[in-house]
Design a protein around this motif. Structure first.
Motif, PDB file in Angstrom:
ATOM      1  N   GLN A 168     -63.494  40.021 -43.210  1.00  0.00           N
ATOM      2  CA  GLN A 168     -62.540  40.238 -42.134  1.00  0.00           C
ATOM      3  C   GLN A 168     -62.047  41.672 -42.182  1.00  0.00           C
ATOM      4  O   GLN A 168     -61.970  42.285 -43.251  1.00  0.00           O
ATOM      5  N   SER A 169     -61.727  42.195 -41.023  1.00  0.00           N
ATOM      6  CA  SER A 169     -61.183  43.549 -40.923  1.00  0.00           C
ATOM      7  C   SER A 169     -59.687  43.469 -41.125  1.00  0.00           C
ATOM      8  O   SER A 169     -58.984  42.771 -40.396  1.00  0.00           O
ATOM      9  N   VAL A 170     -59.194  44.181 -42.128  1.00  0.00           N
ATOM     10  CA  VAL A 170     -57.777  44.156 -42.454  1.00  0.00           C
ATOM     11  C   VAL A 170     -57.271  45.588 -42.490  1.00  0.00           C
ATOM     12  O   VAL A 170     -57.843  46.445 -43.156  1.00  0.00           O
ATOM     13  N   GLY A 171     -56.208  45.828 -41.752  1.00  0.00           N
ATOM     14  CA  GLY A 171     -55.580  47.147 -41.753  1.00  0.00           C
ATOM     15  C   GLY A 171     -54.277  47.113 -42.512  1.00  0.00           C
ATOM     16  O   GLY A 171     -53.852  46.078 -43.025  1.00  0.00           O
ATOM     17  N   THR A 172     -53.616  48.278 -42.570  1.00  0.00           N
ATOM     18  CA  THR A 172     -52.338  48.346 -43.289  1.00  0.00           C
ATOM     19  C   THR A 172     -51.279  47.473 -42.627  1.00  0.00           C
ATOM     20  O   THR A 172     -50.426  46.905 -43.305  1.00  0.00           O
ATOM     21  N   GLU A 173     -51.343  47.356 -41.290  1.00  0.00           N
ATOM     22  CA  GLU A 173     -50.355  46.516 -40.600  1.00  0.00           C
ATOM     23  C   GLU A 173     -50.513  45.047 -40.975  1.00  0.00           C
ATOM     24  O   GLU A 173     -49.566  44.273 -40.960  1.00  0.00           O
ATOM     25  N   ASP A 174     -51.750  44.637 -41.340  1.00  0.00           N
ATOM     26  CA  ASP A 174     -51.984  43.262 -41.788  1.00  0.00           C
ATOM     27  C   ASP A 174     -51.580  43.096 -43.252  1.00  0.00           C
ATOM     28  O   ASP A 174     -50.967  42.096 -43.626  1.00  0.00           O
ATOM     29  N   LEU A 175     -51.931  44.079 -44.054  1.00  0.00           N
ATOM     30  CA  LEU A 175     -51.715  43.980 -45.494  1.00  0.00           C
ATOM     31  C   LEU A 175     -50.239  44.043 -45.882  1.00  0.00           C
ATOM     32  O   LEU A 175     -49.748  43.227 -46.658  1.00  0.00           O
ATOM     33  N   PHE A 176     -49.522  44.993 -45.305  1.00  0.00           N
ATOM     34  CA  PHE A 176     -48.136  45.193 -45.724  1.00  0.00           C
ATOM     35  C   PHE A 176     -47.117  44.497 -44.821  1.00  0.00           C
ATOM     36  O   PHE A 176     -46.102  44.007 -45.282  1.00  0.00           O
ATOM     37  N   LEU A 177     -47.393  44.471 -43.517  1.00  0.00           N
ATOM     38  CA  LEU A 177     -46.391  43.946 -42.593  1.00  0.00           C
ATOM     39  C   LEU A 177     -46.748  42.570 -42.030  1.00  0.00           C
ATOM     40  O   LEU A 177     -45.877  41.871 -41.531  1.00  0.00           O
ATOM     41  N   GLY A 178     -48.030  42.199 -42.076  1.00  0.00           N
ATOM     42  CA  GLY A 178     -48.451  40.897 -41.544  1.00  0.00           C
ATOM     43  C   GLY A 178     -48.256  40.782 -40.048  1.00  0.00           C
ATOM     44  O   GLY A 178     -47.937  39.706 -39.531  1.00  0.00           O
ATOM     45  N   LEU A 179     -48.441  41.869 -39.310  1.00  0.00           N
ATOM     46  CA  LEU A 179     -48.176  41.870 -37.870  1.00  0.00           C
ATOM     47  C   LEU A 179     -49.185  41.067 -37.063  1.00  0.00           C
ATOM     48  O   LEU A 179     -48.822  40.473 -36.049  1.00  0.00           O
ATOM     49  N   ASN A 180     -50.447  41.048 -37.464  1.00  0.00           N
ATOM     50  CA  ASN A 180     -51.477  40.337 -36.691  1.00  0.00           C
ATOM     51  C   ASN A 180     -51.597  38.873 -37.078  1.00  0.00           C
ATOM     52  O   ASN A 180     -52.386  38.150 -36.492  1.00  0.00           O
ATOM     53  N   GLY A 181     -50.888  38.417 -38.067  1.00  0.00           N
ATOM     54  CA  GLY A 181     -50.929  37.007 -38.451  1.00  0.00           C
ATOM     55  C   GLY A 181     -52.194  36.601 -39.199  1.00  0.00           C
ATOM     56  O   GLY A 181     -52.512  35.424 -39.283  1.00  0.00           O
ATOM     57  N   LYS A 182     -52.904  37.565 -39.735  1.00  0.00           N
ATOM     58  CA  LYS A 182     -54.112  37.238 -40.499  1.00  0.00           C
ATOM     59  C   LYS A 182     -53.738  36.762 -41.892  1.00  0.00           C
ATOM     60  O   LYS A 182     -52.771  37.222 -42.489  1.00  0.00           O
ATOM     61  N   ASP A 183     -54.541  35.837 -42.393  1.00  0.00           N
ATOM     62  CA  ASP A 183     -54.363  35.359 -43.761  1.00  0.00           C
ATOM     63  C   ASP A 183     -55.731  35.369 -44.447  1.00  0.00           C
ATOM     64  O   ASP A 183     -56.741  35.633 -43.804  1.00  0.00           O
ATOM     65  N   PRO A 184     -55.810  35.109 -45.750  1.00  0.00           N
ATOM     66  CA  PRO A 184     -57.096  35.175 -46.456  1.00  0.00           C
ATOM     67  C   PRO A 184     -58.044  34.018 -46.156  1.00  0.00           C
ATOM     68  O   PRO A 184     -59.115  33.944 -46.737  1.00  0.00           O
ATOM     69  N   SER A 185     -57.706  33.114 -45.266  1.00  0.00           N
ATOM     70  CA  SER A 185     -58.560  31.956 -44.996  1.00  0.00           C
ATOM     71  C   SER A 185     -59.802  32.353 -44.209  1.00  0.00           C
ATOM     72  O   SER A 185     -59.874  33.435 -43.619  1.00  0.00           O
ATOM     73  N   SER A 186     -60.764  31.462 -44.165  1.00  0.00           N
ATOM     74  CA  SER A 186     -62.006  31.736 -43.441  1.00  0.00           C
ATOM     75  C   SER A 186     -61.801  31.715 -41.929  1.00  0.00           C
ATOM     76  O   SER A 186     -62.634  32.215 -41.189  1.00  0.00           O
ATOM     77  N   MET A 187     -60.698  31.160 -41.445  1.00  0.00           N
ATOM     78  CA  MET A 187     -60.434  31.147 -40.011  1.00  0.00           C
ATOM     79  C   MET A 187     -60.175  32.540 -39.463  1.00  0.00           C
ATOM     80  O   MET A 187     -60.316  32.779 -38.277  1.00  0.00           O
ATOM     81  N   CYS A 188     -59.768  33.470 -40.309  1.00  0.00           N
ATOM     82  CA  CYS A 188     -59.458  34.827 -39.871  1.00  0.00           C
ATOM     83  C   CYS A 188     -60.626  35.790 -40.099  1.00  0.00           C
ATOM     84  O   CYS A 188     -60.477  36.993 -39.898  1.00  0.00           O
ATOM     85  N   CYS A 189     -61.774  35.305 -40.527  1.00  0.00           N
ATOM     86  CA  CYS A 189     -62.931  36.162 -40.794  1.00  0.00           C
ATOM     87  C   CYS A 189     -63.679  36.447 -39.498  1.00  0.00           C
ATOM     88  O   CYS A 189     -63.825  35.582 -38.649  1.00  0.00           O
ATOM     89  N   GLU A 190     -64.165  37.696 -39.378  1.00  0.00           N
ATOM     90  CA  GLU A 190     -64.898  38.093 -38.180  1.00  0.00           C
ATOM     91  C   GLU A 190     -66.408  38.170 -38.401  1.00  0.00           C
ATOM     92  O   GLU A 190     -67.169  38.110 -37.442  1.00  0.00           O
ATOM     93  N   ALA A 191     -66.845  38.342 -39.640  1.00  0.00           N
ATOM     94  CA  ALA A 191     -68.274  38.550 -39.893  1.00  0.00           C
ATOM     95  C   ALA A 191     -68.712  37.792 -41.139  1.00  0.00           C
ATOM     96  O   ALA A 191     -67.900  37.394 -41.969  1.00  0.00           O
ATOM     97  N   MET A 192     -70.023  37.611 -41.209  1.00  0.00           N
ATOM     98  CA  MET A 192     -70.643  36.927 -42.342  1.00  0.00           C
ATOM     99  C   MET A 192     -71.669  37.895 -42.948  1.00  0.00           C
ATOM    100  O   MET A 192     -72.498  38.459 -42.230  1.00  0.00           O
ATOM    101  N   LEU A 193     -71.584  38.083 -44.252  1.00  0.00           N
ATOM    102  CA  LEU A 193     -72.523  38.943 -44.967  1.00  0.00           C
ATOM    103  C   LEU A 193     -73.409  38.065 -45.834  1.00  0.00           C
ATOM    104  O   LEU A 193     -72.914  37.295 -46.654  1.00  0.00           O
ATOM    105  N   VAL A 194     -74.714  38.156 -45.623  1.00  0.00           N
ATOM    106  CA  VAL A 194     -75.676  37.399 -46.429  1.00  0.00           C
ATOM    107  C   VAL A 194     -76.415  38.402 -47.299  1.00  0.00           C
ATOM    108  O   VAL A 194     -77.113  39.280 -46.796  1.00  0.00           O
ATOM    109  N   LYS A 195     -76.237  38.276 -48.619  1.00  0.00           N
ATOM    110  CA  LYS A 195     -76.928  39.146 -49.577  1.00  0.00           C
ATOM    111  C   LYS A 195     -78.090  38.355 -50.168  1.00  0.00           C
ATOM    112  O   LYS A 195     -77.892  37.283 -50.733  1.00  0.00           O
ATOM    113  N   ILE A 196     -79.307  38.915 -50.035  1.00  0.00           N
ATOM    114  CA  ILE A 196     -80.510  38.228 -50.508  1.00  0.00           C
ATOM    115  C   ILE A 196     -81.206  39.127 -51.520  1.00  0.00           C
ATOM    116  O   ILE A 196     -81.579  40.258 -51.205  1.00  0.00           O
TER     117      ILE A 196
END
Length: 192
Positions: free
Chosen positions: A95-123
């Motif tokens: 997930q893309s996390v900025g300072t406003e998410d990390l320190f202030l929580g303005l966008n309402g994002k949390d560490p759960s998978s519901m807030c993730c935007e992308a999937m990385l598959v390492k093979i």
């Protein structure tokens, strides 16, 4: 070896007599109540006499064995005769996390998978060159083929395949595939 005064030969003869009786004997059926004649097929409502077929299961072509909706995505790549091993892989949600998410929580994002935007598959692909890799990504399935390895991976979330990217790291002998995820309910969860 006797049990309650009856010898084992008498037990065998009694058992033999039980097994040799006719099952459809009319005189045995007269003594049995109607409940004892019921079997597992009598449980539930009686079967319908007219056979109505629901339109959901009707086949479009009478020669078809199954419809396309019944076949899971990616099963066309399954080859049981192909004995190439499956490489090690790891799926990481990002997930893309900025300072406003990390320190202030303005966008309402949390560490759960519901807030993730992308999937990385390492093979991990040891002893493989980038030119040997054949990669096909569908919405919910990733198909990777090399001369030494084969991977058919059902993805845990639907993805936007046109926005994805793949990068091969020859030093680590690893392929990284980044896929943006489709989230049909994002407008509800992210904007509250």
């Amino acid at each position: 070896m006797e049990s309650l005064g009856v010898s084992s030969s008498q037990n065998l003869q009694a058992l033999s007599a039980l097994l040799t009786q006719k099952e459809d004997s009319d005189e045995d059926c007269e003594n049995v109540t109607s409940y004892a004649r019921l079997g597992p097929g009598h449980i539930g409502p009686p079967p319908k006499q007219n056979k109505e077929v629901s339109t959901a299961y009707m086949k479009k072509n009478s020669k078809d064995i199954w419809s396309e909706e019944e076949v899971t995505e990616g099963s066309q790549y399954d080859d049981l005769a192909d004995l190439r091993p499956q490489p090690e892989y790891e799926i990481i949600l990002k997930q893309s996390v900025g300072t406003e998410d990390l320190f202030l929580g303005l966008n309402g994002k949390d560490p759960s998978s519901m807030c993730c935007e992308a999937m990385l598959v390492k093979i991990k692909l040891p002893e493989t060159k980038a030119t040997d890799v054949s990669l096909d990504v569908k919405e919910k399935f990733l198909d990777l083929r090399t001369p030494k390895y084969k991977l058919g991976l059902h993805l845990p979330h639907p993805t936007h395949t046109p926005g994805g990217k793949a990068q091969f790291f020859s030093v680590k002998e690893e392929l990284e595939v980044t896929l943006p995820m489709k989230r049909p309910m994002d407008f509800l969860t992210m904007h509250m």
